[in-house]
Design an enzyme around this catalytic site. Structure first.
Site, PDB file in Angstrom:
ATOM      1  N   SER B  58       0.867  -1.169   0.000  1.00 38.25           N
ATOM      2  CA  SER B  58       0.000   0.000   0.000  1.00 38.25           C
ATOM      3  C   SER B  58       0.901   1.215   0.000  1.00 38.25           C
ATOM      4  CB  SER B  58      -0.881   0.045   1.259  1.00 38.25           C
ATOM      5  OG  SER B  58      -2.110  -0.576   1.054  1.00 38.25           O
ATOM      6  N   GLU B  65      -0.345  18.793  -6.053  1.00 42.28           N
ATOM      7  CA  GLU B  65      -1.579  18.787  -6.848  1.00 42.28           C
ATOM      8  C   GLU B  65      -2.634  17.849  -6.269  1.00 42.28           C
ATOM      9  OE1 GLU B  65       1.469  18.146  -7.910  1.00 42.28           O
ATOM     10  OE2 GLU B  65       2.006  19.958  -9.010  1.00 42.28           O
ATOM     11  N   SER B  66      -2.377  17.177  -5.192  1.00 45.53           N
ATOM     12  CA  SER B  66      -3.277  16.331  -4.396  1.00 45.53           C
ATOM     13  C   SER B  66      -2.624  15.002  -4.032  1.00 45.53           C
ATOM     14  CB  SER B  66      -4.670  16.164  -4.990  1.00 45.53           C
ATOM     15  OG  SER B  66      -5.411  17.378  -4.857  1.00 45.53           O
ATOM     16  N   HIS B  71      -2.592   0.330  -4.233  1.00 47.68           N
ATOM     17  CA  HIS B  71      -2.735  -0.827  -3.349  1.00 47.68           C
ATOM     18  C   HIS B  71      -2.664  -2.055  -4.241  1.00 47.68           C
ATOM     19  CE1 HIS B  71      -3.997   1.999  -0.240  1.00 47.68           C
ATOM     20  NE2 HIS B  71      -4.794   2.546  -1.148  1.00 47.68           N
ATOM     21  N   CYS B  86      -5.542  18.482  -8.987  1.00 49.61           N
ATOM     22  CA  CYS B  86      -6.258  19.740  -9.120  1.00 49.61           C
ATOM     23  C   CYS B  86      -5.274  20.821  -9.562  1.00 49.61           C
ATOM     24  CB  CYS B  86      -6.968  20.115  -7.825  1.00 49.61           C
ATOM     25  SG  CYS B  86      -6.006  19.829  -6.357  1.00 49.61           S
TER      26      CYS B  86
END
Lengths: 122, 122
Positions: B58, B65-66, B71, B86
Protein backbone atom coordinates in the site's frame (compact mmCIF):
# COMPACT_ATOMS: atom_id res chain seq x y z
CA UNK A 1 -3.72 -16.77 -10.68
CA UNK A 2 -6.88 -16.40 -8.64
CA UNK A 3 -9.69 -14.54 -10.37
CA UNK A 4 -11.37 -12.00 -8.19
CA UNK A 5 -13.82 -9.22 -8.91
CA UNK A 6 -14.14 -7.24 -5.69
CA UNK A 7 -11.08 -5.57 -4.20
CA UNK A 8 -12.88 -3.31 -1.79
CA UNK A 9 -15.00 -0.21 -1.81
CA UNK A 10 -13.75 3.25 -2.65
CA UNK A 11 -15.85 6.02 -1.12
CA UNK A 12 -15.55 9.49 -2.66
CA UNK A 13 -16.96 12.21 -0.43
CA UNK A 14 -17.61 15.82 -1.44
CA UNK A 15 -18.14 17.92 1.68
CA UNK A 16 -19.70 21.36 1.23
CA UNK A 17 -20.33 24.31 3.52
CA UNK A 18 -17.43 23.29 5.74
CA UNK A 19 -16.21 25.76 8.36
CA UNK A 20 -13.22 27.51 6.76
CA UNK A 21 -11.68 28.12 10.19
CA UNK A 22 -11.44 24.36 10.69
CA UNK A 23 -10.34 23.17 7.26
CA UNK A 24 -7.82 25.95 6.67
CA UNK A 25 -5.18 24.44 8.98
CA UNK A 26 -3.47 21.09 9.43
CA UNK A 27 -4.04 21.07 13.21
CA UNK A 28 -7.82 20.65 13.42
CA UNK A 29 -8.12 18.90 10.02
CA UNK A 30 -5.59 16.23 10.95
CA UNK A 31 -7.15 15.72 14.37
CA UNK A 32 -10.57 15.12 12.80
CA UNK A 33 -9.33 12.77 10.05
CA UNK A 34 -7.22 10.71 12.47
CA UNK A 35 -10.18 10.47 14.84
CA UNK A 36 -12.35 9.36 11.91
CA UNK A 37 -9.79 6.67 11.04
CA UNK A 38 -9.56 5.38 14.60
CA UNK A 39 -13.29 5.43 15.34
CA UNK A 40 -14.22 3.56 12.17
CA UNK A 41 -11.96 0.70 13.19
CA UNK A 42 -9.06 1.30 10.83
CA UNK A 43 -5.48 0.45 11.75
CA UNK A 44 -3.35 3.53 11.12
CA UNK A 45 0.05 2.86 9.56
CA UNK A 46 1.18 6.42 8.91
CA UNK A 47 -0.14 9.85 8.06
CA UNK A 48 1.12 12.95 6.37
CA UNK A 49 -0.58 16.33 6.25
CA UNK A 50 0.60 19.36 4.32
CA UNK A 51 -0.20 22.99 5.11
CA UNK A 52 -0.72 25.13 2.02
CA UNK A 53 0.08 28.83 2.34
CA UNK A 54 -1.82 30.83 3.32
CA UNK A 55 -4.65 28.32 3.81
CA UNK A 56 -5.61 24.82 2.77
CA UNK A 57 -4.67 21.27 3.69
CA UNK A 58 -3.80 18.04 1.91
CA UNK A 59 -3.55 14.90 3.95
CA UNK A 60 -3.30 11.16 3.53
CA UNK A 61 -3.63 8.46 6.15
CA UNK A 62 -2.34 5.06 5.14
CA UNK A 63 -4.32 2.40 6.97
CA UNK A 64 -3.94 -1.39 6.96
CA UNK A 65 -7.29 -1.44 5.17
CA UNK A 66 -6.01 0.97 2.43
CA UNK A 67 -6.26 4.76 2.83
CA UNK A 68 -8.13 7.90 3.76
CA UNK A 69 -7.29 11.21 2.11
CA UNK A 70 -8.57 14.75 2.36
CA UNK A 71 -7.94 17.93 0.40
CA UNK A 72 -9.49 21.23 1.47
CA UNK A 73 -10.46 24.49 -0.21
CA UNK A 74 -11.30 26.76 2.76
CA UNK A 75 -12.00 29.69 0.44
CA UNK A 76 -14.88 27.65 -0.98
CA UNK A 77 -15.85 25.81 2.20
CA UNK A 78 -15.11 22.60 0.34
CA UNK A 79 -13.32 19.39 1.26
CA UNK A 80 -12.80 16.36 -0.99
CA UNK A 81 -12.21 13.16 0.95
CA UNK A 82 -11.88 9.54 -0.04
CA UNK A 83 -11.85 6.31 1.89
CA UNK A 84 -10.61 3.15 0.25
CA UNK A 85 -11.39 0.14 2.35
CA UNK A 86 -10.75 -3.52 1.69
CA UNK A 87 -11.03 -4.79 5.25
CA UNK A 88 -13.25 -4.79 8.28
CA UNK A 89 -14.07 -1.21 9.09
CA UNK A 90 -17.05 1.11 9.12
CA UNK A 91 -16.61 3.85 6.51
CA UNK A 92 -19.91 5.50 7.45
CA UNK A 93 -18.55 6.21 10.91
CA UNK A 94 -15.54 7.97 9.36
CA UNK A 95 -17.76 9.90 6.96
CA UNK A 96 -20.01 11.09 9.81
CA UNK A 97 -17.03 12.18 11.95
CA UNK A 98 -15.49 14.16 9.07
CA UNK A 99 -18.81 15.76 8.16
CA UNK A 100 -19.54 16.77 11.75
CA UNK A 101 -15.92 17.78 12.42
CA UNK A 102 -15.71 19.99 9.35
CA UNK A 103 -19.24 21.32 10.05
CA UNK A 104 -20.29 20.25 6.53
CA UNK A 105 -23.99 20.07 5.76
CA UNK A 106 -25.51 16.60 5.55
CA UNK A 107 -27.97 17.84 2.93
CA UNK A 108 -25.29 18.94 0.47
CA UNK A 109 -22.76 16.17 1.10
CA UNK A 110 -22.35 13.74 -1.78
CA UNK A 111 -20.94 10.26 -1.42
CA UNK A 112 -20.10 8.03 -4.34
CA UNK A 113 -19.16 4.41 -3.77
CA UNK A 114 -17.09 2.61 -6.38
CA UNK A 115 -16.28 -1.10 -6.13
CA UNK A 116 -12.63 -1.54 -7.13
CA UNK A 117 -12.04 -4.29 -9.64
CA UNK A 118 -15.36 -3.44 -11.24
CA UNK A 119 -14.71 -0.04 -12.81
CA UNK A 120 -16.89 0.42 -15.83
CA UNK A 121 -14.59 2.86 -17.61
CA UNK A 122 -14.93 6.56 -18.06
CA UNK B 1 -17.94 32.40 -0.01
CA UNK B 2 -17.00 31.73 -3.61
CA UNK B 3 -19.15 29.19 -5.42
CA UNK B 4 -17.21 26.68 -7.41
CA UNK B 5 -18.15 23.42 -9.09
CA UNK B 6 -14.88 21.86 -10.23
CA UNK B 7 -12.22 20.96 -7.69
CA UNK B 8 -10.15 18.73 -9.91
CA UNK B 9 -10.30 15.32 -11.47
CA UNK B 10 -10.05 12.07 -9.57
CA UNK B 11 -8.79 9.18 -11.71
CA UNK B 12 -9.52 5.66 -10.46
CA UNK B 13 -7.41 3.04 -12.19
CA UNK B 14 -7.89 -0.75 -11.98
CA UNK B 15 -4.77 -2.48 -13.28
CA UNK B 16 -5.08 -6.18 -14.15
CA UNK B 17 -2.62 -8.90 -15.16
CA UNK B 18 0.20 -7.10 -13.33
CA UNK B 19 3.46 -8.94 -12.78
CA UNK B 20 3.24 -10.31 -9.21
CA UNK B 21 7.01 -10.20 -8.88
CA UNK B 22 6.88 -6.42 -9.31
CA UNK B 23 3.82 -5.50 -7.26
CA UNK B 24 4.57 -7.83 -4.34
CA UNK B 25 7.30 -5.59 -2.88
CA UNK B 26 7.67 -1.96 -1.87
CA UNK B 27 10.99 -1.57 -3.71
CA UNK B 28 9.91 -1.81 -7.36
CA UNK B 29 6.35 -0.59 -6.69
CA UNK B 30 7.53 2.59 -4.98
CA UNK B 31 10.13 3.24 -7.67
CA UNK B 32 7.46 3.03 -10.39
CA UNK B 33 4.89 5.19 -8.60
CA UNK B 34 7.45 7.88 -7.72
CA UNK B 35 8.67 7.87 -11.32
CA UNK B 36 5.05 8.21 -12.48
CA UNK B 37 4.57 11.17 -10.13
CA UNK B 38 7.74 12.93 -11.30
CA UNK B 39 7.25 12.31 -15.02
CA UNK B 40 3.66 13.56 -15.03
CA UNK B 41 4.82 16.88 -13.65
CA UNK B 42 3.63 16.52 -10.07
CA UNK B 43 5.47 18.11 -7.17
CA UNK B 44 6.11 15.41 -4.57
CA UNK B 45 5.63 16.48 -0.96
CA UNK B 46 6.03 13.12 0.77
CA UNK B 47 5.43 9.42 0.25
CA UNK B 48 4.80 6.42 2.41
CA UNK B 49 4.76 2.79 1.30
CA UNK B 50 3.88 -0.19 3.45
CA UNK B 51 5.01 -3.79 2.88
CA UNK B 52 2.36 -6.35 3.74
CA UNK B 53 3.57 -9.79 4.84
CA UNK B 54 4.26 -11.95 2.99
CA UNK B 55 3.36 -9.96 -0.13
CA UNK B 56 1.44 -6.82 -1.12
CA UNK B 57 1.97 -3.08 -1.01
CA UNK B 58 0.00 0.00 0.00
CA UNK B 59 1.41 3.37 -0.86
CA UNK B 60 0.44 7.00 -0.95
CA UNK B 61 2.29 9.92 -2.51
CA UNK B 62 1.16 13.33 -1.39
CA UNK B 63 1.74 15.82 -4.18
CA UNK B 64 1.17 19.56 -4.32
CA UNK B 65 -1.58 18.79 -6.85
CA UNK B 66 -3.28 16.33 -4.40
CA UNK B 67 -2.31 12.63 -4.27
CA UNK B 68 -1.46 9.35 -5.96
CA UNK B 69 -2.15 6.06 -4.19
CA UNK B 70 -1.68 2.41 -5.03
CA UNK B 71 -2.74 -0.83 -3.35
CA UNK B 72 -1.64 -4.18 -4.74
CA UNK B 73 -2.92 -7.77 -4.66
CA UNK B 74 -0.03 -9.75 -6.17
CA UNK B 75 -1.88 -13.03 -5.65
CA UNK B 76 -4.47 -11.74 -8.11
CA UNK B 77 -2.15 -9.71 -10.34
CA UNK B 78 -4.22 -6.68 -9.41
CA UNK B 79 -3.37 -3.10 -8.47
CA UNK B 80 -5.84 -0.34 -7.59
CA UNK B 81 -4.43 3.14 -8.13
CA UNK B 82 -5.90 6.59 -7.94
CA UNK B 83 -4.67 10.00 -8.98
CA UNK B 84 -6.36 13.09 -7.65
CA UNK B 85 -5.20 16.16 -9.49
CA UNK B 86 -6.26 19.74 -9.12
CA UNK B 87 -3.29 21.39 -10.77
CA UNK B 88 -1.17 21.39 -13.85
CA UNK B 89 -0.02 17.85 -14.45
CA UNK B 90 -0.52 15.05 -16.96
CA UNK B 91 -2.33 12.13 -15.32
CA UNK B 92 -2.21 10.06 -18.50
CA UNK B 93 1.59 10.03 -18.31
CA UNK B 94 1.42 8.67 -14.76
CA UNK B 95 -1.18 6.08 -15.76
CA UNK B 96 0.97 4.87 -18.67
CA UNK B 97 4.09 4.61 -16.49
CA UNK B 98 2.27 2.60 -13.83
CA UNK B 99 0.65 0.32 -16.41
CA UNK B 100 3.94 -0.33 -18.17
CA UNK B 101 5.90 -0.59 -14.92
CA UNK B 102 3.51 -3.10 -13.38
CA UNK B 103 3.26 -4.95 -16.75
CA UNK B 104 -0.53 -4.54 -16.67
CA UNK B 105 -2.46 -5.11 -19.86
CA UNK B 106 -3.78 -2.04 -21.63
CA UNK B 107 -6.77 -4.02 -22.87
CA UNK B 108 -8.00 -4.92 -19.40
CA UNK B 109 -7.10 -1.69 -17.60
CA UNK B 110 -10.08 0.39 -16.55
CA UNK B 111 -9.93 4.09 -15.80
CA UNK B 112 -12.78 6.06 -14.31
CA UNK B 113 -12.61 9.83 -14.08
CA UNK B 114 -14.69 11.62 -11.50
CA UNK B 115 -14.89 15.41 -11.27
CA UNK B 116 -14.73 16.36 -7.61
CA UNK B 117 -17.36 18.85 -6.56
CA UNK B 118 -19.77 17.21 -8.98
CA UNK B 119 -20.40 13.81 -7.41
CA UNK B 120 -23.85 12.58 -8.33
CA UNK B 121 -24.30 10.42 -5.26
CA UNK B 122 -24.22 6.65 -4.97
Amino acid sequence: MKKRADFGKHYLIDLRDCDPEIIKSVGPTREIVLRAAKECGATILDDYFHQFQPIGVSGAVLIAESHISVHTWPENGFAAADIFTCGEMKPQVAIDIMREGFRAKETTMKVKVVVRGQLDGD
